[in-house]
Design a protein around this motif. Structure first.
Motif, PDB file in Angstrom:
ATOM      1  N   GLN A  16       0.829  -1.205   0.000  1.00  0.00           N
ATOM      2  CA  GLN A  16       0.000   0.000   0.000  1.00  0.00           C
ATOM      3  C   GLN A  16       0.861   1.252   0.000  1.00  0.00           C
ATOM      4  OE1 GLN A  16      -3.739  -1.324   2.713  1.00  0.00           O
ATOM      5  NE2 GLN A  16      -3.765   0.695   1.786  1.00  0.00           N
ATOM      6  N   GLU A  17       1.982   1.151   0.660  1.00  0.00           N
ATOM      7  CA  GLU A  17       2.911   2.283   0.652  1.00  0.00           C
ATOM      8  C   GLU A  17       3.370   2.548  -0.781  1.00  0.00           C
ATOM      9  OE1 GLU A  17       6.586   3.222   3.433  1.00  0.00           O
ATOM     10  OE2 GLU A  17       7.181   1.898   1.800  1.00  0.00           O
ATOM     11  N   GLU A  18       3.708   1.482  -1.476  1.00  0.00           N
ATOM     12  CA  GLU A  18       4.158   1.639  -2.861  1.00  0.00           C
ATOM     13  C   GLU A  18       3.102   2.335  -3.705  1.00  0.00           C
ATOM     14  OE1 GLU A  18       5.655  -1.911  -4.852  1.00  0.00           O
ATOM     15  OE2 GLU A  18       4.653  -1.245  -6.685  1.00  0.00           O
ATOM     16  N   SER A  19       1.875   1.883  -3.508  1.00  0.00           N
ATOM     17  CA  SER A  19       0.788   2.470  -4.288  1.00  0.00           C
ATOM     18  C   SER A  19       0.622   3.956  -3.966  1.00  0.00           C
ATOM     19  CB  SER A  19      -0.484   1.668  -4.020  1.00  0.00           C
ATOM     20  OG  SER A  19      -1.599   2.492  -3.964  1.00  0.00           O
ATOM     21  N   LEU A  20       0.776   4.302  -2.695  1.00  0.00           N
ATOM     22  CA  LEU A  20       0.692   5.714  -2.316  1.00  0.00           C
ATOM     23  C   LEU A  20       1.838   6.516  -2.910  1.00  0.00           C
ATOM     24  CD1 LEU A  20      -0.446   5.366   1.389  1.00  0.00           C
ATOM     25  CD2 LEU A  20      -1.627   6.650  -0.393  1.00  0.00           C
ATOM     26  N   VAL A  21       3.024   5.951  -2.842  1.00  0.00           N
ATOM     27  CA  VAL A  21       4.185   6.655  -3.385  1.00  0.00           C
ATOM     28  C   VAL A  21       3.994   6.891  -4.887  1.00  0.00           C
ATOM     29  CG1 VAL A  21       6.632   6.430  -3.936  1.00  0.00           C
ATOM     30  CG2 VAL A  21       5.809   5.852  -1.647  1.00  0.00           C
ATOM     31  N   ARG A  22       3.481   5.874  -5.543  1.00  0.00           N
ATOM     32  CA  ARG A  22       3.242   6.011  -6.979  1.00  0.00           C
ATOM     33  C   ARG A  22       2.278   7.176  -7.243  1.00  0.00           C
ATOM     34  NH1 ARG A  22       4.598   2.066 -10.377  1.00  0.00           N
ATOM     35  NH2 ARG A  22       4.459   0.425  -8.828  1.00  0.00           N
ATOM     36  N   THR A  23       1.205   7.198  -6.480  1.00  0.00           N
ATOM     37  CA  THR A  23       0.245   8.290  -6.642  1.00  0.00           C
ATOM     38  C   THR A  23       0.891   9.633  -6.344  1.00  0.00           C
ATOM     39  OG1 THR A  23      -1.466   6.785  -5.864  1.00  0.00           O
ATOM     40  CG2 THR A  23      -2.036   9.111  -5.996  1.00  0.00           C
ATOM     41  N   PHE A  24       1.596   9.691  -5.243  1.00  0.00           N
ATOM     42  CA  PHE A  24       2.235  10.950  -4.872  1.00  0.00           C
ATOM     43  C   PHE A  24       3.160  11.438  -5.970  1.00  0.00           C
ATOM     44  CE2 PHE A  24       1.898  10.064  -0.032  1.00  0.00           C
ATOM     45  CZ  PHE A  24       0.573  10.421  -0.079  1.00  0.00           C
ATOM     46  N   MET A  25       3.913  10.506  -6.552  1.00  0.00           N
ATOM     47  CA  MET A  25       4.861  10.895  -7.589  1.00  0.00           C
ATOM     48  C   MET A  25       4.150  11.613  -8.739  1.00  0.00           C
ATOM     49  SD  MET A  25       7.836  10.072  -6.564  1.00  0.00           S
ATOM     50  CE  MET A  25       9.079   9.689  -7.790  1.00  0.00           C
ATOM     51  N   SER A  26       2.920  11.221  -8.970  1.00  0.00           N
ATOM     52  CA  SER A  26       2.175  11.859 -10.053  1.00  0.00           C
ATOM     53  C   SER A  26       1.906  13.333  -9.778  1.00  0.00           C
ATOM     54  CB  SER A  26       0.846  11.148 -10.277  1.00  0.00           C
ATOM     55  OG  SER A  26       1.072   9.833 -10.707  1.00  0.00           O
ATOM     56  N   TRP A  27       2.045  13.704  -8.523  1.00  0.00           N
ATOM     57  CA  TRP A  27       1.852  15.116  -8.187  1.00  0.00           C
ATOM     58  C   TRP A  27       3.175  15.860  -8.202  1.00  0.00           C
ATOM     59  CZ3 TRP A  27      -2.713  17.311  -8.230  1.00  0.00           C
ATOM     60  CH2 TRP A  27      -3.851  16.503  -8.075  1.00  0.00           C
ATOM     61  N   SER A  28       4.200  15.242  -8.706  1.00  0.00           N
ATOM     62  CA  SER A  28       5.553  15.821  -8.658  1.00  0.00           C
ATOM     63  C   SER A  28       5.791  16.562  -7.352  1.00  0.00           C
ATOM     64  CB  SER A  28       5.816  16.790  -9.805  1.00  0.00           C
ATOM     65  OG  SER A  28       4.848  16.710 -10.797  1.00  0.00           O
ATOM     66  N   PRO A  29       5.754  15.847  -6.258  1.00  0.00           N
ATOM     67  CA  PRO A  29       5.907  16.520  -4.968  1.00  0.00           C
ATOM     68  C   PRO A  29       7.301  17.093  -4.786  1.00  0.00           C
ATOM     69  CG  PRO A  29       6.069  14.156  -4.673  1.00  0.00           C
ATOM     70  CD  PRO A  29       5.732  14.389  -6.122  1.00  0.00           C
ATOM     71  N   SER A  30       7.397  18.066  -3.925  1.00  0.00           N
ATOM     72  CA  SER A  30       8.703  18.642  -3.611  1.00  0.00           C
ATOM     73  C   SER A  30       9.528  17.675  -2.785  1.00  0.00           C
ATOM     74  CB  SER A  30       8.528  19.946  -2.829  1.00  0.00           C
ATOM     75  OG  SER A  30       7.852  20.898  -3.606  1.00  0.00           O
ATOM     76  N   ALA A  31       8.836  16.812  -2.050  1.00  0.00           N
ATOM     77  CA  ALA A  31       9.544  15.843  -1.219  1.00  0.00           C
ATOM     78  C   ALA A  31       8.580  14.726  -0.831  1.00  0.00           C
ATOM     79  CB  ALA A  31      10.101  16.509   0.030  1.00  0.00           C
ATOM     80  N   ILE A  32       9.167  13.632  -0.364  1.00  0.00           N
ATOM     81  CA  ILE A  32       8.354  12.511   0.093  1.00  0.00           C
ATOM     82  C   ILE A  32       8.839  12.080   1.463  1.00  0.00           C
ATOM     83  CG2 ILE A  32       7.853  10.058  -0.296  1.00  0.00           C
ATOM     84  CD1 ILE A  32       6.711  10.785  -2.704  1.00  0.00           C
ATOM     85  N   VAL A  33       7.886  11.804   2.349  1.00  0.00           N
ATOM     86  CA  VAL A  33       8.230  11.352   3.692  1.00  0.00           C
ATOM     87  C   VAL A  33       7.593   9.985   3.939  1.00  0.00           C
ATOM     88  CG1 VAL A  33       8.054  11.842   6.158  1.00  0.00           C
ATOM     89  CG2 VAL A  33       8.308  13.728   4.537  1.00  0.00           C
ATOM     90  N   LEU A  34       8.412   9.025   4.317  1.00  0.00           N
ATOM     91  CA  LEU A  34       7.898   7.689   4.594  1.00  0.00           C
ATOM     92  C   LEU A  34       8.148   7.326   6.058  1.00  0.00           C
ATOM     93  CD1 LEU A  34       9.295   5.786   1.473  1.00  0.00           C
ATOM     94  CD2 LEU A  34       7.079   6.916   1.735  1.00  0.00           C
ATOM     95  N   THR A  93       9.237   0.556  -4.727  1.00  0.00           N
ATOM     96  CA  THR A  93       9.227   1.856  -4.044  1.00  0.00           C
ATOM     97  C   THR A  93      10.626   2.450  -4.050  1.00  0.00           C
ATOM     98  OG1 THR A  93       7.443   1.135  -2.588  1.00  0.00           O
ATOM     99  CG2 THR A  93       8.709   3.042  -1.881  1.00  0.00           C
ATOM    100  N   ARG A  94      11.600   1.631  -3.728  1.00  0.00           N
ATOM    101  CA  ARG A  94      12.984   2.109  -3.718  1.00  0.00           C
ATOM    102  C   ARG A  94      13.392   2.595  -5.101  1.00  0.00           C
ATOM    103  NH1 ARG A  94      15.864   1.188   0.469  1.00  0.00           N
ATOM    104  NH2 ARG A  94      15.001  -0.059   2.171  1.00  0.00           N
ATOM    105  N   ARG A  95      13.007   1.835  -6.104  1.00  0.00           N
ATOM    106  CA  ARG A  95      13.389   2.215  -7.457  1.00  0.00           C
ATOM    107  C   ARG A  95      12.772   3.566  -7.819  1.00  0.00           C
ATOM    108  NH1 ARG A  95      12.022   2.694 -12.086  1.00  0.00           N
ATOM    109  NH2 ARG A  95       9.844   2.103 -11.785  1.00  0.00           N
ATOM    110  N   LEU A  96      11.456   3.675  -7.567  1.00  0.00           N
ATOM    111  CA  LEU A  96      10.758   4.922  -7.866  1.00  0.00           C
ATOM    112  C   LEU A  96      11.457   6.112  -7.215  1.00  0.00           C
ATOM    113  CD1 LEU A  96       6.994   3.941  -7.440  1.00  0.00           C
ATOM    114  CD2 LEU A  96       8.008   5.006  -9.458  1.00  0.00           C
ATOM    115  N   LEU A  97      11.839   5.900  -5.963  1.00  0.00           N
ATOM    116  CA  LEU A  97      12.375   7.010  -5.180  1.00  0.00           C
ATOM    117  C   LEU A  97      13.825   7.330  -5.526  1.00  0.00           C
ATOM    118  CD1 LEU A  97       9.940   7.768  -3.830  1.00  0.00           C
ATOM    119  CD2 LEU A  97      10.564   6.380  -1.860  1.00  0.00           C
ATOM    120  N   THR A  98      14.619   6.300  -5.761  1.00  0.00           N
ATOM    121  CA  THR A  98      16.023   6.569  -6.044  1.00  0.00           C
ATOM    122  C   THR A  98      16.218   7.072  -7.468  1.00  0.00           C
ATOM    123  OG1 THR A  98      16.278   4.215  -6.526  1.00  0.00           O
ATOM    124  CG2 THR A  98      16.988   4.975  -4.362  1.00  0.00           C
ATOM    125  N   SER A  99      15.286   6.736  -8.335  1.00  0.00           N
ATOM    126  CA  SER A  99      15.457   7.168  -9.717  1.00  0.00           C
ATOM    127  C   SER A  99      14.910   8.574  -9.934  1.00  0.00           C
ATOM    128  CB  SER A  99      14.758   6.192 -10.668  1.00  0.00           C
ATOM    129  OG  SER A  99      13.370   6.310 -10.534  1.00  0.00           O
TER     130      SER A  99
END
Lengths: 351, 351
Positions: free
Chosen positions: B115-133, B142-148
């Motif tokens: 579920q975290e992954e799914s949230l991160v994916r959604t958040f990424m679509s908003w081009s956030p300034s930052a992400i907090v987990l 999730t790691r791939r999405l975030l590190t890339s």
DNA sequence: TTGTAAGCGTTATCAG
DNA sequence: CTGATAACGCTTACAA
């Protein structure tokens, strides 16, 4: 290669255009594939999906929102995020709404109408699809902002006549009356109300009013002493409030609290003083917290429909956003949970 | 008047262009006035502000974000919003960040990496300034999405070596060891750990490990019984766990709980069985909840730096977003709060 | 200091 | 079913 005359920040993000180029179709087709996959032929779909995967494309919802004038963002204001009652509601809203592609923008007002206004103003800048507020007390400006825009508004956790739009909640005055009634039925004849933050928590104040009304109606207008413990640490405050109360009004035999933490604090103080609960004094709280059923004595309480509010707000919002007609007021009621702290001891009390 | 060839949805919202026209300046001047008022002459400023007021202009942050490639949105994932510990953290983050114009996009993962992954994916679509987990356990994707992506990432509430970027938290193993040490110092010689959701709550499991390690190191490798109460209602589960534990291992004289609600449930069960706390058995919880200091006996506990985490995450984020160099790991420690449930009774126990 | 114009990454419209 | 092309509302280089 000479760069074009006007260079611009290059976000270096994979865009829909990149996907289009890579798969040899136009951007509109990619967009269509993303929104209504059925309307794109199988062969193209495959090529587009391939491109998306290899490029690692992530749609930009900001751009989409701007173009479609629909943000799928819902602004939510609660008095406090730490209060687990509101947390439960928001949690359920988020679960229900995220399934339909909506995001929650969350803010807390600290029970202040001014902070609420400031949050609403910020939210409005995101052109949200809807706004959800807690309670019915807003600044004039908040009302103006909200009524002058076509955005659907839901007010939750309270019921009343001054609704902006849709209302989902229950009557706190009724809850207060029910709490008083319950204590009276348990044999109490002198009631009091101990609440935290009564100055700013309108819902707690409404419950206090309900208790007062009950004393007037069912206890021959006996006075109902109302104590506000303020904003400090609740448990300690409750102990002190109980001491004060019993010193000044030793005849009080039933107390309604604005939440279960206060009630627990009072139970502890009573035990320390050798006062028996519910034998000497009956107590009832509000909130049905995690611990309310696992202390000694267990705490009688009113359980608000915290999850149901979240569900119903989400449902109302989804309907409204799909253009369906919706009910303007949803009364979800509450549940009085009788436990040991107010157990009937009629034989002794009434004997 | 023939309309232009391509009509488009007319949002009927007051735009910056409207303000510009109304005040007789260009849109860029309005934009400048809004962002750096000092750089616009006084006369124009006045005219622009007039226009804004009379027109009731509300800036469209979506459009601004798209144009400037800076959204001022921060995506936050917590395991649960109902858990008041995370709520405290998020609340403080929101207070600090909103002052700097940042908005929180909040989601809960229900302790699930998927579920975290799914949230991160959604958040990424908003081009956030930052992400907090929350925590360090994420899916590979999730790691791939975030590190890339170049987006700053903060992981909070835990410490460890597999950090994605910045870490703000404390060591749960240390906390577990400290809890065990405290019970040992209080005279206990046979420890047990009772936790809820140990299967999914990595932090609770780490504390259990800490307790185990302590038994190995300081109690001659005596076994430390670990009970997982699962996901049901905690208080009841704790009572049952205590019954089971004392039946199977009647020699246990000290129990560490994964939270204070469980500890309270156990206290209630102990009282029901005539077992004296802390005389017969000492208890220590985790979380320092509202009620922990107002029950009888009051609950010894470990207080995590819940507010401080929020403050520090916000600070780290603000620094990072301003390009300042930041520490990659912030250890905020924890506080062991000794209360009655583990009060030293050495004379009896050790005598 | 103020204005001009070119994007930002999508979606909507409409023609093929 | 697919593809040009024009918005969406704003920011920002650059020119005046």
């Amino acid at each position: 290669m000479s760069s074009p005359q006007r260079s611009r920040r290059s976000t270096k993000r994979v865009t829909m255009t990149d996907v289009a180029k890579f798969s040899g179709v136009s951007a509109s087709t990619v967009s269509l594939y993303l929104r209504r996959p059925g309307e794109v032929s199988g062969s193209l779909s495959r090529r587009i999906q391939d491109a998306i995967d290899t490029l690692g494309y992530v749609p930009n919802l900001m751009a989409g929102a701007l173009a479609s004038a629909s943000t799928r963002v819902i602004g939510v204001v609660v008095p406090s995020m730490v209060n687990s009652m509101f947390a439960s509601t928001v949690s359920r809203m988020q679960s229900a709404l995220s399934q339909h592609g909506y995001q929650l923008l969350l803010g807390h007002s600290e029970y202040s109408a001014e902070q609420e206004e400031s949050l609403v103003r910020t939210f409005m800048s995101w052109s949200p699809s809807a706004i959800v507020l807690t309670g019915l007390q807003h600044t004039r400006e908040t009302r103006r902002l909200l009524t002058s825009s076509p955005i659907p508004v839901v007010e939750m956790w309270e019921l009343g006549s001054s609704a902006l739009d849709t209302l989902v909640g229950f009557s706190h005055e009724e809850a207060g009356r029910a709490q008083a009634r319950h204590l009276i039925d348990a044999g109490c004849r002198r009631l009091a109300f101990i609440g935290a933050r009564l100055g700013i928590d309108n819902r707690a104040r409404l419950r206090a009013t309900g208790v007062s009304d009950a004393c007037r109606d069912w206890l021959n207008d006996t006075p109902c002493h109302i104590i506000d413990t303020g904003t400090g640490r609740m448990a300690e405050a409750a102990r002190e409030a109980l001491r004060t109360l019993l010193t000044e009004h030793p005849d009080v035999d039933g107390i309604v609290f604005s939440n279960d933490v206060l009630a627990l604090g009072a139970i502890t103080e009573a035990q320390a003083q050798g006062i028996r609960v519910p034998h000497d004094i009956a107590l009832i709280g509000f909130g049905d917290m995690d611990f309310s059923n696992c202390c000694l004595p267990s705490i009688s309480t009113v359980r608000p429909p915290r999850e149901e509010i979240g569900d119903q707000v989400a449902m109302a919002l989804l309907d409204s956003l799909q253009g369906k007609p919706i009910e303007t007021t949803v009364d979800l009621g509450f549940k009085l949970v009788a436990r040991e702290s107010s157990a009937l001891s009629a034989s002794i009390k009434l004997g």
